[in-house]
Structure formats: structure tokens, C-alpha cells
Design a protein around this motif. Structure first.
Motif, PDB file in Angstrom:
ATOM      1  N   ALA A   1     -12.831 -20.061 -31.464  1.00 24.80           N
ATOM      2  CA  ALA A   1     -14.139 -19.781 -31.192  1.00 24.80           C
ATOM      3  C   ALA A   1     -14.812 -18.964 -32.634  1.00 24.80           C
ATOM      4  CB  ALA A   1     -14.776 -18.948 -30.090  1.00 24.80           C
ATOM      5  N   LEU A   2     -16.003 -19.241 -33.199  1.00 28.37           N
ATOM      6  CA  LEU A   2     -16.704 -18.597 -34.196  1.00 28.37           C
ATOM      7  C   LEU A   2     -17.238 -17.296 -33.810  1.00 28.37           C
ATOM      8  CD1 LEU A   2     -18.418 -21.413 -35.960  1.00 28.37           C
ATOM      9  CD2 LEU A   2     -16.635 -20.069 -36.854  1.00 28.37           C
ATOM     10  N   PRO A   3     -16.617 -16.352 -34.436  1.00 33.90           N
ATOM     11  CA  PRO A   3     -17.458 -15.120 -34.294  1.00 33.90           C
ATOM     12  C   PRO A   3     -18.874 -15.016 -34.728  1.00 33.90           C
ATOM     13  CG  PRO A   3     -15.536 -14.722 -35.331  1.00 33.90           C
ATOM     14  CD  PRO A   3     -15.535 -16.100 -35.458  1.00 33.90           C
ATOM     15  N   SER A   4     -19.727 -14.239 -34.163  1.00 27.74           N
ATOM     16  CA  SER A   4     -21.192 -14.297 -34.476  1.00 27.74           C
ATOM     17  C   SER A   4     -21.363 -13.042 -35.534  1.00 27.74           C
ATOM     18  CB  SER A   4     -22.102 -14.062 -33.193  1.00 27.74           C
ATOM     19  OG  SER A   4     -21.699 -12.796 -32.758  1.00 27.74           O
ATOM     20  N   ASN A   5     -22.597 -13.554 -36.224  1.00 28.27           N
ATOM     21  CA  ASN A   5     -22.816 -12.615 -37.201  1.00 28.27           C
ATOM     22  C   ASN A   5     -21.840 -11.902 -38.286  1.00 28.27           C
ATOM     23  OD1 ASN A   5     -25.542 -12.545 -36.026  1.00 28.27           O
ATOM     24  ND2 ASN A   5     -24.892 -11.244 -34.407  1.00 28.27           N
ATOM     25  N   VAL A   6     -21.249 -12.783 -39.009  1.00 29.45           N
ATOM     26  CA  VAL A   6     -20.192 -12.292 -39.786  1.00 29.45           C
ATOM     27  C   VAL A   6     -20.282 -12.893 -41.226  1.00 29.45           C
ATOM     28  CG1 VAL A   6     -18.123 -11.765 -38.050  1.00 29.45           C
ATOM     29  CG2 VAL A   6     -18.373 -14.008 -38.824  1.00 29.45           C
ATOM     30  N   ALA A   7     -19.833 -12.611 -42.109  1.00 29.69           N
ATOM     31  CA  ALA A   7     -20.106 -13.196 -43.468  1.00 29.69           C
ATOM     32  C   ALA A   7     -18.715 -13.970 -43.980  1.00 29.69           C
ATOM     33  CB  ALA A   7     -20.533 -12.488 -44.742  1.00 29.69           C
ATOM     34  N   SER A   8     -17.672 -13.493 -43.455  1.00 31.21           N
ATOM     35  CA  SER A   8     -16.338 -14.040 -43.819  1.00 31.21           C
ATOM     36  C   SER A   8     -15.388 -14.209 -42.665  1.00 31.21           C
ATOM     37  CB  SER A   8     -15.468 -13.331 -44.804  1.00 31.21           C
ATOM     38  OG  SER A   8     -16.400 -13.046 -46.176  1.00 31.21           O
ATOM     39  N   LEU A   9     -14.511 -15.178 -42.714  1.00 30.49           N
ATOM     40  CA  LEU A   9     -13.656 -15.311 -41.704  1.00 30.49           C
ATOM     41  C   LEU A   9     -12.131 -15.326 -42.292  1.00 30.49           C
ATOM     42  CD1 LEU A   9     -14.876 -18.308 -39.266  1.00 30.49           C
ATOM     43  CD2 LEU A   9     -14.930 -15.778 -38.945  1.00 30.49           C
ATOM     44  N   VAL A  10     -11.195 -14.738 -41.365  1.00 29.95           N
ATOM     45  CA  VAL A  10      -9.987 -14.811 -41.992  1.00 29.95           C
ATOM     46  C   VAL A  10      -9.050 -15.643 -40.797  1.00 29.95           C
ATOM     47  CG1 VAL A  10      -7.738 -13.408 -42.520  1.00 29.95           C
ATOM     48  CG2 VAL A  10      -9.899 -12.676 -43.207  1.00 29.95           C
ATOM     49  N   VAL A  11      -8.626 -16.569 -40.999  1.00 28.83           N
ATOM     50  CA  VAL A  11      -7.840 -17.360 -39.918  1.00 28.83           C
ATOM     51  C   VAL A  11      -6.386 -17.582 -40.074  1.00 28.83           C
ATOM     52  CG1 VAL A  11      -8.002 -19.703 -38.809  1.00 28.83           C
ATOM     53  CG2 VAL A  11      -9.992 -18.930 -39.913  1.00 28.83           C
TER      54      VAL A  11
ATOM     55  N   PRO B   1      -2.643 -19.064 -38.080  1.00 30.75           N
ATOM     56  CA  PRO B   1      -2.488 -19.830 -37.189  1.00 30.75           C
ATOM     57  C   PRO B   1      -2.456 -19.055 -35.507  1.00 30.75           C
ATOM     58  CG  PRO B   1      -0.687 -19.963 -38.603  1.00 30.75           C
ATOM     59  CD  PRO B   1      -1.793 -19.089 -38.946  1.00 30.75           C
ATOM     60  N   ARG B   2      -2.444 -17.889 -35.585  1.00 28.67           N
ATOM     61  CA  ARG B   2      -2.639 -17.424 -34.265  1.00 28.67           C
ATOM     62  C   ARG B   2      -4.184 -16.806 -33.695  1.00 28.67           C
ATOM     63  NH1 ARG B   2       1.188 -16.186 -37.350  1.00 28.67           N
ATOM     64  NH2 ARG B   2       0.056 -14.306 -38.172  1.00 28.67           N
ATOM     65  N   GLY B   3      -4.963 -16.694 -34.719  1.00 29.40           N
ATOM     66  CA  GLY B   3      -6.327 -16.263 -34.169  1.00 29.40           C
ATOM     67  C   GLY B   3      -7.150 -16.160 -35.386  1.00 29.40           C
ATOM     68  N   VAL B   4      -8.270 -15.949 -35.146  1.00 29.93           N
ATOM     69  CA  VAL B   4      -9.330 -15.527 -36.171  1.00 29.93           C
ATOM     70  C   VAL B   4     -10.073 -14.004 -36.175  1.00 29.93           C
ATOM     71  CG1 VAL B   4     -11.373 -16.628 -34.594  1.00 29.93           C
ATOM     72  CG2 VAL B   4     -11.407 -16.566 -37.351  1.00 29.93           C
ATOM     73  N   ARG B   5     -10.404 -13.541 -37.268  1.00 25.70           N
ATOM     74  CA  ARG B   5     -11.174 -12.248 -37.207  1.00 25.70           C
ATOM     75  C   ARG B   5     -12.440 -12.414 -38.180  1.00 25.70           C
ATOM     76  NH1 ARG B   5      -6.623 -11.042 -40.104  1.00 25.70           N
ATOM     77  NH2 ARG B   5      -7.077  -9.975 -42.206  1.00 25.70           N
ATOM     78  N   GLY B   6     -13.454 -11.831 -37.955  1.00 20.69           N
ATOM     79  CA  GLY B   6     -14.708 -11.850 -38.667  1.00 20.69           C
ATOM     80  C   GLY B   6     -14.928 -10.675 -39.563  1.00 20.69           C
ATOM     81  N   LEU B   7     -15.330 -10.712 -40.686  1.00 18.26           N
ATOM     82  CA  LEU B   7     -15.458  -9.665 -41.524  1.00 18.26           C
ATOM     83  C   LEU B   7     -17.096  -9.730 -42.018  1.00 18.26           C
ATOM     84  CD1 LEU B   7     -12.802 -10.334 -44.179  1.00 18.26           C
ATOM     85  CD2 LEU B   7     -12.880  -8.569 -42.102  1.00 18.26           C
ATOM     86  N   LYS B   8     -17.663  -8.458 -41.740  1.00 17.46           N
ATOM     87  CA  LYS B   8     -18.802  -8.464 -42.268  1.00 17.46           C
ATOM     88  C   LYS B   8     -19.465  -8.507 -43.649  1.00 17.46           C
ATOM     89  CE  LYS B   8     -20.352  -7.324 -37.826  1.00 17.46           C
ATOM     90  NZ  LYS B   8     -21.395  -8.043 -37.164  1.00 17.46           N
TER      91      LYS B   8
ATOM     92  N   LEU C   1     -20.565 -19.279 -44.973  1.00 19.16           N
ATOM     93  CA  LEU C   1     -19.467 -18.600 -44.145  1.00 19.16           C
ATOM     94  C   LEU C   1     -18.191 -18.929 -45.343  1.00 19.16           C
ATOM     95  CD1 LEU C   1     -18.767 -17.018 -41.653  1.00 19.16           C
ATOM     96  CD2 LEU C   1     -18.145 -19.299 -40.874  1.00 19.16           C
ATOM     97  N   ARG C   2     -17.748 -17.746 -45.749  1.00 18.07           N
ATOM     98  CA  ARG C   2     -16.588 -17.691 -46.565  1.00 18.07           C
ATOM     99  C   ARG C   2     -15.370 -17.752 -45.744  1.00 18.07           C
ATOM    100  NH1 ARG C   2     -16.094 -15.318 -51.520  1.00 18.07           N
ATOM    101  NH2 ARG C   2     -14.292 -13.837 -50.576  1.00 18.07           N
ATOM    102  N   VAL C   3     -14.374 -18.823 -45.978  1.00 18.65           N
ATOM    103  CA  VAL C   3     -13.058 -18.685 -44.889  1.00 18.65           C
ATOM    104  C   VAL C   3     -11.897 -18.764 -45.694  1.00 18.65           C
ATOM    105  CG1 VAL C   3     -11.987 -20.234 -43.386  1.00 18.65           C
ATOM    106  CG2 VAL C   3     -14.396 -20.612 -43.600  1.00 18.65           C
ATOM    107  N   ARG C   4     -11.084 -17.719 -45.337  1.00 17.12           N
ATOM    108  CA  ARG C   4      -9.714 -17.441 -46.080  1.00 17.12           C
ATOM    109  C   ARG C   4      -8.521 -18.027 -44.950  1.00 17.12           C
ATOM    110  NH1 ARG C   4      -6.297 -12.819 -46.461  1.00 17.12           N
ATOM    111  NH2 ARG C   4      -8.218 -11.449 -45.903  1.00 17.12           N
ATOM    112  N   LEU C   5      -7.736 -18.558 -45.386  1.00 18.56           N
ATOM    113  CA  LEU C   5      -6.518 -18.995 -44.559  1.00 18.56           C
ATOM    114  C   LEU C   5      -5.343 -17.989 -44.947  1.00 18.56           C
ATOM    115  CD1 LEU C   5      -6.627 -22.697 -44.161  1.00 18.56           C
ATOM    116  CD2 LEU C   5      -7.843 -21.074 -42.815  1.00 18.56           C
ATOM    117  N   GLU C   6      -4.778 -17.683 -43.991  1.00 21.86           N
ATOM    118  CA  GLU C   6      -3.300 -16.855 -44.194  1.00 21.86           C
ATOM    119  C   GLU C   6      -2.135 -17.602 -43.775  1.00 21.86           C
ATOM    120  OE1 GLU C   6      -3.408 -13.019 -42.224  1.00 21.86           O
ATOM    121  OE2 GLU C   6      -4.601 -12.183 -43.553  1.00 21.86           O
TER     122      GLU C   6
END
Length: 215
Positions: free
Chosen positions: A196-206, A208-215, A125-130
Motif C-alpha cells: 500500500a502507498l503511504p500518504s503525504n510522502v515525497a519519497s519511498l524506500v521499498v 522485498p519486505r515492506g515500504v516506508r515513506g519519507l517526507k 514520487l521518488r522511489v528507491r529500491l533496496e
């Protein structure tokens, strides 16, 4: 050697003998096979010795596979694919081809930089912080996955440098842990968030306000 932080003291553990064959310059830590245990990879050799001294060229670079308890096993070059015959210097890790596996780049003194593509691990799981203005990649943050029972996995730090004149990617790859339910971030300045971790995603963008998953 490796120094293991036990909270109020450090424990010294010798690395395998293959790590002693030649001087080590570059070093990086990541989970290269995505088994949930942190590994290390190092760059070796030094040729600038006195004329009457044999050059230190017995190393090829080395993958040290961690057992999760502070021990490391040297993986042979034939198994790891890492072979650097020159003077290994800077070393950096990152998912250079964006396939969810951590790759390794090794610089050499007066020779080409070598890039070793990781093809053996299961995609992670790739994780990119903003981060905030002035620190868009959130240098100084640490990231870890959190299981349902509240226990956390190994922490990954976003750093502006490390090892010998090197800088790892600011987008770490975490192993996919079926027990993980959330991702926790300690941001520069001390703020802590958990989402919470989104399901079935390859990447996350996190952020301080939230997280979104990217396919």
C-alpha cells in the motif's frame, strides 16, 4: 522510429519530423511533465563527416511528449528549454536536485556536459529500491503504481546502463496518481511484491519486505 510492444508483435511508428533533423545518440524515457504518459528525450548531431559533406547539426536535442497511446509530439526548444548546439552524445535522466521532478543531463563531444533542471512539472514520487547484497540498487527490477481497480501504470526499470554510454538514476520519479493505491515491484530473480502507498510522502524506500515513506 519507436517500436511499440503489443505482446506478440511490434508496431512501428515514425517519430515527429524534428526527430529526423539530425542523428540521435542519447535517448531516455520518463514522464517529464507528470501527466501519466511516458515521454522521451534525445540528444542529436554529428560533426565527424567527410570534408565534402555538411555536418549534421540541425538538432538541438528534443523532448518528445507522449500521448499515452504510442504517439509523440515534438516540444519546441523555446517551450522545453532544451538547447544543445554541440554534438549531443550520452544522455541520462534523474532527479538531480531531489525536488521530485526528472531532470536531464546531456554530454557533448569535446564540450561541457549540460544539465537541464525540470521546473515545469508537478513534483512526483521518488522511489528507491533496496536490493539484495551485491545488488544494492536492485538493478533489473521494475516498478509500477497500481490503481484501485488493479490496473497498473507504466513500468520503470532500474538499469545499469542505457542509451549511448549513459546510465539513468536508480531512483525514478513516478507521477502522483490520485487513483494509485499501491506500488508493485518485480525484483531481480522474479519475486513480485505489492505494498500500500503511504500518504503525504515525497519519497519511498521499498524492500522485498515492506515500504516506508519519507517526507
Amino acid at each position: 522510429m519507436v517500436l511499440l510492444n503489443r505482446g506478440d508483435h511490434f508496431v512501428l511508428e515514425a517519430l515527429p519530423r524534428e526527430a529526423q533533423f539530425a542523428p540521435i545518440f542519447g535517448v531516455a524515457v520518463a514522464d517529464f511533465d507528470h501527466d501519466g504518459c511516458e515521454d522521451a528525450v534525445v540528444a542529436q548531431n554529428f560533426f565527424g563527416v567527410a570534408p565534402m559533406t555538411s555536418r549534421h547539426d540541425a538538432g538541438l536535442g528534443l523532448w518528445l511528449r507522449g500521448d499515452g497511446r504510442g504517439g509523440f509530439e515534438a516540444v519546441s526548444p523555446s517551450a522545453s528549454g532544451i538547447r544543445v548546439y554541440g554534438e549531443g552524445r550520452g544522455l541520462a535522466v534523474g532527479d538531480f536536485d531531489q525536488d521530485g521532478r526528472t531532470d536531464v543531463a546531456v554530454g557533448q563531444n569535446a564540450q561541457v556536459t549540460r544539465l537541464f533542471r525540470n521546473v515545469g512539472a508537478k513534483p512526483g514520487l521518488r522511489v528507491r529500491l533496496e536490493g539484495p547484497p551485491g545488488n544494492p540498487t536492485a538493478v533489473g527490477a521494475s516498478i509500477r503504481l497500481v490503481a484501485a481497480d488493479g490496473t497498473g501504470g507504466p513500468a520503470r526499470e532500474v538499469r545499469a546502463g542505457g542509451g549511448y554510454w549513459s546510465q539513468d538514476s536508480s531512483i525514478p520519479v513516478l507521477p502522483r496518481d490520485p487513483a494509485a493505491r499501491a506500488i508493485a515491484v518485480r525484483w531481480p530473480g522474479g519475486q513480485e511484491t505489492e505494498f500500500a502507498l503511504p500518504s503525504n510522502v515525497a519519497s519511498l524506500v521499498v524492500t522485498p519486505r515492506g515500504v516506508r515513506g519519507l517526507k
